[in-house]
Write a protein that holds these residues in place. Structure first.
Motif, PDB file in Angstrom:
ATOM      1  N   GLN A   3     -28.749  27.036 -33.367  1.00 34.27           N
ATOM      2  CA  GLN A   3     -27.948  27.733 -34.370  1.00 34.27           C
ATOM      3  C   GLN A   3     -28.599  27.735 -35.750  1.00 34.27           C
ATOM      4  N   LEU A   4     -29.142  26.592 -36.170  1.00 27.51           N
ATOM      5  CA  LEU A   4     -29.807  26.523 -37.473  1.00 27.51           C
ATOM      6  C   LEU A   4     -30.974  27.509 -37.517  1.00 27.51           C
ATOM      7  N   LYS A   5     -31.785  27.529 -36.464  1.00 29.71           N
ATOM      8  CA  LYS A   5     -32.952  28.413 -36.451  1.00 29.71           C
ATOM      9  C   LYS A   5     -32.539  29.875 -36.487  1.00 29.71           C
ATOM     10  N   LYS A   6     -31.442  30.188 -35.823  1.00 32.20           N
ATOM     11  CA  LYS A   6     -30.921  31.557 -35.814  1.00 32.20           C
ATOM     12  C   LYS A   6     -30.427  31.945 -37.210  1.00 32.20           C
ATOM     13  N   VAL A   7     -29.634  31.069 -37.822  1.00 33.33           N
ATOM     14  CA  VAL A   7     -29.059  31.347 -39.143  1.00 33.33           C
ATOM     15  C   VAL A   7     -30.149  31.471 -40.205  1.00 33.33           C
TER      16      VAL A   7
END
Length: 210
Positions: A3-7
């Motif tokens: 999720q962090l990498k996507k955001v």
């Protein structure tokens, strides 16, 4: 998908810190032709995003390298980010030049590290890993221990992964090539046919488009 990498991929694309131009490639300093260009320094111009990057890099250090006693930024791209991270962690900060100054004290490391210190290195992006690991080598020669490196972005080239493994340096990044391409496709920034071209480039970036 992380999720962090996507955001973070979404945030970088939004401020055009990452540009994808499959049909109009960039020329890197190395001479490589590339359909992909990343300039994380752009995040410094947006207060909210600058704070976001700082805090996520801080979390990465605390989670992976809690033993760190100092922070080192790699010149020039990660000097500002490294200083922000050190300030938040209340730790000493230095930065490592790509080559020694040609005047004065001829320093390679600017700032002061005490022998035996455990150092977390901050980098803005990882391509081949050569310049990043040169900084690691300088810190080790200075009598300190590099506990690991945090960076905003990595292309994930096999040559870099091998170099970090050989140098025994753990690398943690906020986002990477896969997440940026996936996010760019999802938002319509690139088309499906561009993805194959980007993947083809990433397999052999030194010889792509020759």
């Amino acid at each position: 998908m992380d999720q962090l990498k996507k955001v973070f991929a979404e945030k970088l694309l939004k401020v055009k810190a990452i540009k994808l131009q499959p049909n109009n490639p960039f020329t890197w300093a190395s001479g490589w032709k590339s359909p992909f260009y990343c300039d994380n320094r752009k995040t410094l111009s947006y207060a909210d995003l600058r704070s976001y990057v700082k805090l996520e890099l801080v979390h990465a250090v605390l989670e992976n390298f809690p033993e760190a006693e100092a922070v080192a930024g790699v010149a020039t791209g990660a000097i500002a980010q490294g200083a922000l991270v050190a300030e938040e962690l209340h730790l000493p900060f230095v930065y490592v030049r790509s080559k020694p100054k040609d005047h004065g004290l001829e320093n390679l490391i600017e700032g002061e590290l005490k022998p035996g210190m455990k150092v977390a290195v901050v980098e803005d992006l990882i391509s081949t890993g050569a310049s990043s690991l040169k900084a690691v080598e300088a810190i080790r020669k200075d009598g300190c221990e590099v506990v690991g490196m945090v960076a905003s972005f990595t292309y994930g080239f096999p040559v870099a992964e091998k170099a970090f493994k050989d140098a025994d340096v753990k690398l943690v990044t906020l986002t990477d090539y896969e997440h940026v391409v996936a996010q760019a496709l999802e938002t319509g920034y690139i088309a499906e046919e561009d993805v194959e071209l980007l993947h083809d480039w990433r397999k052999d970036p030194a010889n792509w488009n020759k």
